[in-house]
Design a protein around this motif. Structure first.
Motif, PDB file in Angstrom:
ATOM      1  N   GLN A 243       0.857  -1.175   0.000  1.00 19.11           N
ATOM      2  CA  GLN A 243       0.000   0.000   0.000  1.00 19.11           C
ATOM      3  C   GLN A 243       0.899   1.234   0.000  1.00 19.11           C
ATOM      4  O   GLN A 243       1.850   1.328   0.778  1.00 19.11           O
ATOM      5  CB  GLN A 243      -0.914   0.028   1.222  1.00 19.11           C
ATOM      6  CG  GLN A 243      -1.930   1.140   1.217  1.00 19.11           C
ATOM      7  CD  GLN A 243      -2.961   0.976   0.099  1.00 19.11           C
ATOM      8  OE1 GLN A 243      -3.450  -0.118  -0.136  1.00 19.11           O
ATOM      9  NE2 GLN A 243      -3.270   2.065  -0.578  1.00 19.11           N
ATOM     10  N   GLU A 244       0.582   2.182  -0.899  1.00 19.02           N
ATOM     11  CA  GLU A 244       1.424   3.371  -1.044  1.00 19.02           C
ATOM     12  C   GLU A 244       0.663   4.618  -0.625  1.00 19.02           C
ATOM     13  O   GLU A 244      -0.520   4.785  -0.932  1.00 19.02           O
ATOM     14  CB  GLU A 244       1.891   3.497  -2.486  1.00 19.02           C
ATOM     15  CG  GLU A 244       2.877   4.628  -2.720  1.00 19.02           C
ATOM     16  CD  GLU A 244       3.419   4.633  -4.134  1.00 19.02           C
ATOM     17  OE1 GLU A 244       3.430   5.721  -4.761  1.00 19.02           O
ATOM     18  OE2 GLU A 244       3.808   3.551  -4.620  1.00 19.02           O
ATOM     19  N   THR A 245       1.368   5.489   0.114  1.00 18.81           N
ATOM     20  CA  THR A 245       0.837   6.802   0.486  1.00 18.81           C
ATOM     21  C   THR A 245       1.810   7.863  -0.022  1.00 18.81           C
ATOM     22  O   THR A 245       2.821   7.549  -0.664  1.00 18.81           O
ATOM     23  CB  THR A 245       0.678   6.924   2.012  1.00 18.81           C
ATOM     24  OG1 THR A 245       1.973   6.891   2.615  1.00 18.81           O
ATOM     25  CG2 THR A 245      -0.170   5.779   2.560  1.00 18.81           C
ATOM     26  N   ASN A 246       1.518   9.120   0.271  1.00 21.05           N
ATOM     27  CA  ASN A 246       2.426  10.186  -0.154  1.00 21.05           C
ATOM     28  C   ASN A 246       3.789  10.095   0.523  1.00 21.05           C
ATOM     29  O   ASN A 246       4.814  10.477  -0.047  1.00 21.05           O
ATOM     30  CB  ASN A 246       1.813  11.555   0.125  1.00 21.05           C
ATOM     31  CG  ASN A 246       0.593  11.827  -0.727  1.00 21.05           C
ATOM     32  OD1 ASN A 246       0.480  11.295  -1.842  1.00 21.05           O
ATOM     33  ND2 ASN A 246      -0.326  12.636  -0.214  1.00 21.05           N
ATOM     34  N   ALA A 247       3.811   9.564   1.760  1.00 22.99           N
ATOM     35  CA  ALA A 247       5.051   9.542   2.523  1.00 22.99           C
ATOM     36  C   ALA A 247       5.865   8.275   2.307  1.00 22.99           C
ATOM     37  O   ALA A 247       7.101   8.313   2.344  1.00 22.99           O
ATOM     38  CB  ALA A 247       4.753   9.711   4.003  1.00 22.99           C
ATOM     39  N   CYS A 248       5.193   7.137   2.121  1.00 18.24           N
ATOM     40  CA  CYS A 248       5.934   5.882   2.060  1.00 18.24           C
ATOM     41  C   CYS A 248       5.115   4.790   1.383  1.00 18.24           C
ATOM     42  O   CYS A 248       3.912   4.935   1.159  1.00 18.24           O
ATOM     43  CB  CYS A 248       6.347   5.424   3.456  1.00 18.24           C
ATOM     44  SG  CYS A 248       4.934   5.069   4.532  1.00 18.24           S
ATOM     45  N   PRO A 273      10.401   4.774   2.458  1.00 17.33           N
ATOM     46  CA  PRO A 273      10.046   6.211   2.459  1.00 17.33           C
ATOM     47  C   PRO A 273      10.102   6.810   1.051  1.00 17.33           C
ATOM     48  O   PRO A 273      11.017   6.549   0.274  1.00 17.33           O
ATOM     49  CB  PRO A 273      11.102   6.838   3.364  1.00 17.33           C
ATOM     50  CG  PRO A 273      11.657   5.711   4.176  1.00 17.33           C
ATOM     51  CD  PRO A 273      11.597   4.522   3.286  1.00 17.33           C
ATOM     52  N   LEU A 274       9.116   7.618   0.741  1.00 15.96           N
ATOM     53  CA  LEU A 274       9.091   8.387  -0.501  1.00 15.96           C
ATOM     54  C   LEU A 274       9.466   9.841  -0.242  1.00 15.96           C
ATOM     55  O   LEU A 274       9.535  10.642  -1.179  1.00 15.96           O
ATOM     56  CB  LEU A 274       7.705   8.298  -1.136  1.00 15.96           C
ATOM     57  CG  LEU A 274       7.217   6.872  -1.468  1.00 15.96           C
ATOM     58  CD1 LEU A 274       5.814   6.913  -2.041  1.00 15.96           C
ATOM     59  CD2 LEU A 274       8.186   6.180  -2.420  1.00 15.96           C
ATOM     60  N   GLU A 275       9.709  10.162   1.031  1.00 12.02           N
ATOM     61  CA  GLU A 275      10.160  11.473   1.456  1.00 12.02           C
ATOM     62  C   GLU A 275      10.675  11.362   2.878  1.00 12.02           C
ATOM     63  O   GLU A 275      10.479  10.329   3.544  1.00 12.02           O
ATOM     64  CB  GLU A 275       9.032  12.503   1.380  1.00 12.02           C
ATOM     65  CG  GLU A 275       7.881  12.196   2.323  1.00 12.02           C
ATOM     66  CD  GLU A 275       6.743  13.200   2.228  1.00 12.02           C
ATOM     67  OE1 GLU A 275       6.676  13.931   1.222  1.00 12.02           O
ATOM     68  OE2 GLU A 275       5.943  13.252   3.181  1.00 12.02           O
ATOM     69  N   ILE A 338      10.289   7.700  15.210  1.00 12.31           N
ATOM     70  CA  ILE A 338      11.283   7.232  14.247  1.00 12.31           C
ATOM     71  C   ILE A 338      11.390   8.236  13.101  1.00 12.31           C
ATOM     72  O   ILE A 338      10.379   8.715  12.573  1.00 12.31           O
ATOM     73  CB  ILE A 338      10.893   5.846  13.693  1.00 12.31           C
ATOM     74  CG1 ILE A 338      10.669   4.869  14.858  1.00 12.31           C
ATOM     75  CG2 ILE A 338      11.954   5.313  12.750  1.00 12.31           C
ATOM     76  CD1 ILE A 338      10.070   3.559  14.420  1.00 12.31           C
ATOM     77  N   HIS A 339      12.631   8.528  12.694  1.00  9.07           N
ATOM     78  CA  HIS A 339      12.860   9.380  11.532  1.00  9.07           C
ATOM     79  C   HIS A 339      13.146   8.492  10.322  1.00  9.07           C
ATOM     80  O   HIS A 339      14.028   7.636  10.350  1.00  9.07           O
ATOM     81  CB  HIS A 339      14.044  10.318  11.754  1.00  9.07           C
ATOM     82  CG  HIS A 339      14.377  11.116  10.532  1.00  9.07           C
ATOM     83  ND1 HIS A 339      13.634  12.216  10.140  1.00  9.07           N
ATOM     84  CD2 HIS A 339      15.379  10.975   9.599  1.00  9.07           C
ATOM     85  CE1 HIS A 339      14.148  12.711   9.027  1.00  9.07           C
ATOM     86  NE2 HIS A 339      15.213  11.979   8.673  1.00  9.07           N
ATOM     87  N   VAL A 346      13.330   0.522   5.594  1.00 11.63           N
ATOM     88  CA  VAL A 346      13.547  -0.096   6.904  1.00 11.63           C
ATOM     89  C   VAL A 346      12.672  -1.344   6.981  1.00 11.63           C
ATOM     90  O   VAL A 346      11.480  -1.304   6.645  1.00 11.63           O
ATOM     91  CB  VAL A 346      13.205   0.870   8.050  1.00 11.63           C
ATOM     92  CG1 VAL A 346      13.458   0.195   9.403  1.00 11.63           C
ATOM     93  CG2 VAL A 346      14.009   2.155   7.934  1.00 11.63           C
ATOM     94  N   THR A 347      13.286  -2.449   7.428  1.00 14.86           N
ATOM     95  CA  THR A 347      12.574  -3.726   7.504  1.00 14.86           C
ATOM     96  C   THR A 347      12.386  -4.124   8.969  1.00 14.86           C
ATOM     97  O   THR A 347      13.345  -4.076   9.763  1.00 14.86           O
ATOM     98  CB  THR A 347      13.350  -4.822   6.763  1.00 14.86           C
ATOM     99  OG1 THR A 347      13.459  -4.462   5.377  1.00 14.86           O
ATOM    100  CG2 THR A 347      12.642  -6.158   6.874  1.00 14.86           C
ATOM    101  N   TYR A 348      11.177  -4.529   9.307  1.00 16.70           N
ATOM    102  CA  TYR A 348      10.853  -4.965  10.664  1.00 16.70           C
ATOM    103  C   TYR A 348      10.331  -6.410  10.612  1.00 16.70           C
ATOM    104  O   TYR A 348       9.464  -6.740   9.801  1.00 16.70           O
ATOM    105  CB  TYR A 348       9.766  -4.085  11.283  1.00 16.70           C
ATOM    106  CG  TYR A 348      10.130  -2.628  11.416  1.00 16.70           C
ATOM    107  CD1 TYR A 348      10.797  -2.170  12.551  1.00 16.70           C
ATOM    108  CD2 TYR A 348       9.796  -1.717  10.423  1.00 16.70           C
ATOM    109  CE1 TYR A 348      11.117  -0.818  12.687  1.00 16.70           C
ATOM    110  CE2 TYR A 348      10.123  -0.376  10.549  1.00 16.70           C
ATOM    111  CZ  TYR A 348      10.783   0.060  11.686  1.00 16.70           C
ATOM    112  OH  TYR A 348      11.099   1.389  11.810  1.00 16.70           O
TER     113      TYR A 348
END
Length: 410
Positions: A243-248, A273-275, A338-339, A346-348
């Motif tokens: 699922q994609e949003t503006n941020a990630c 992250p996309l930003e 988290i930044h 980042v993988t969890y």
């Protein structure tokens, strides 16, 4: 005397379905011994007394014979009258459902054998009876236009999915202390719904027996059965949702999507992250969603629930048709404050535990229960980024346990 007793036993077996005769025969049996030993002895003494005065030995013999005959008649008629007026009550009847193979749970297609057993300490008239294999569902939703979180008033809608007669009890009369057993054999349908002990949706299997003890009294017995949910088979080594949003972009990867209750669901949540942005928290959830096709079209997120009173605390939002109740079954916090930097994924890794509450996945025309794994990235002042993947929960044997059983010893 032995011949009389054997003749009476044969006569009883032949005419036990005749209510008045059964009482008469039973009363006559008791009256026979009472008349000969009590009344007959009394008349024997009286006959001897008066016969000695008038006709001596002949009078004594006639008095004893008359006393014995009178005792038999009075005992039989008295027993029939008392038996007719004192019908056994429901509390006097023992009705049980016994299974030949006691099991904690059963599978679709499995044959169940057992017997219906009837017993009573009093003389018992049975007008007939039957036993069934039943499956019924109950679907619950709060009344339309009512706030579900504010002391809700629930509507219950029952539905019968299976009614299979497995045994019939013919009319008969049981003597005091006697019992009767009627064997049955039945098969759980191959396409049987699983037992589900949910709140908004539930499915129950059981054996139900009813016995007509007299013209107005009925005795009932119910024995619940647990029917397992059979796990489906899926091909593939991994299962992904994105699922994609503006941020990630969020990607949820699961090695398998079918699991048993009390198993663990392991997976990977990848945040791309996309930003650059700051996240308040990252977490994964295990959700159970019970949906009914009745209601005013709302999604109810349950936070606390009291199963005894049916009251709960929740937040609501508009949804599609029907009513959807969402329970949080497990969650794992993956991090806070988290930044995230552009182009630095980042993988969890996570593990969620499926509770053992007999609440497997199932679906009917009246409602359904599904399970989902959700990955969430929360930001201040922005909508959460979310990704979901459905998993199928069953109540069969744990695959992890099976692997341990068949693995070779070191």
């Amino acid at each position: 005397m032995g011949r009389i007793k054997r003749w009476h036993e044969r006569l009883w077996e032949k005419f036990q379905g005749m209510w008045l005769f059964a009482h008469l025969a039973y009363g006559t049996r008791r009256g026979l011994w009472l008349g000969m030993w009590v009344t007959g002895l009394t008349f024997l003494l009286l006959g001897m007394l008066f016969g000695g005065v008038n006709r001596q030995i002949v009078g004594a013999v006639i008095g004893a014979a008359a006393g014995a005959l009178l005792g038999v008649l009075l005992g039989g008629l008295g027993g029939a009258l008392v038996g007719k007026l004192t019908l056994p009550s429901q509390a006097d009847v023992s009705l049980t459902i016994e299974l030949a193979d006691e099991q904690e749970c059963y599978t679709p297609g499995q044959v169940i054998e057992g017997e219906i057993r009837i017993a009573s300490q009093n003389m018992l008239k049975i007008s007939g009876g039957e036993a069934y294999l039943l499956c019924r569902g109950i679907y619950v939703h709060h009344k339309d236009g009512q706030d579900a979180a504010d002391d809700p008033d629930f509507m219950r809608t029952p539905h019968l999915y299976n009614v299979q007669r497995i045994c019939s009890v013919p009319p008969r009369v049981l003597r005091p202390g006697a019992s009767a057993a009627y064997a049955f054999q039945t098969e759980i349908p191959e396409d049987a719904l699983p037992t589900h002990r949910g709140y908004a949706c539930s499915v129950r299997w059981g054996l139900y027996a009813t016995l007509n003890v007299s013209d107005t009294s009925h005795t009932r017995k119910y024995r619940e059965l647990m029917v397992e949910a059979i796990p489906p088979t899926f091909n593939g080594t991994t299962f992904k949702s994105s699922q994609e949003t503006n941020a990630c972009q969020l990607t949820l990867t699961l090695p398998r999507v079918v699991c048993a209750e009390r198993e663990s669901i392991e997976g990977i949540l990848r945040v791309s992250p996309l930003e650059d942005f700051e996240a308040v928290e990252v977490r994964v959830l295990l959700l159970r969603i019970e949906s009914t096709h009745e209601g005013s079209g709302e999604i109810v997120y349950i936070s606390t629930w009291d199963p005894d009173s049916g009251r709960f605390q929740a937040r609501m939002q508009p949804g599609d048709e029907g009513t959807m109740y969402v329970w949080l079954e497990d969650e794992v916090d993956l991090g806070e404050d988290i930044h995230f930097s552009l182009a630095e994924p980042v993988t969890y890794r996570f593990r969620l535990n499926v509770p053992g509450q007999c609440r497997p996945t199932f679906s009917t025309n009246e409602g359904q229960v599904i399970w989902k794994v959700a990955g969430i990235v929360a930001r201040d002042g922005w909508p959460d980024a979310r990704v979901f993947h459905e998993v199928i929960v069953h109540t069969g044997a744990s695959q992890q346990v099976l692997l341990e059983e068949v693995s070779p010893s070191p």
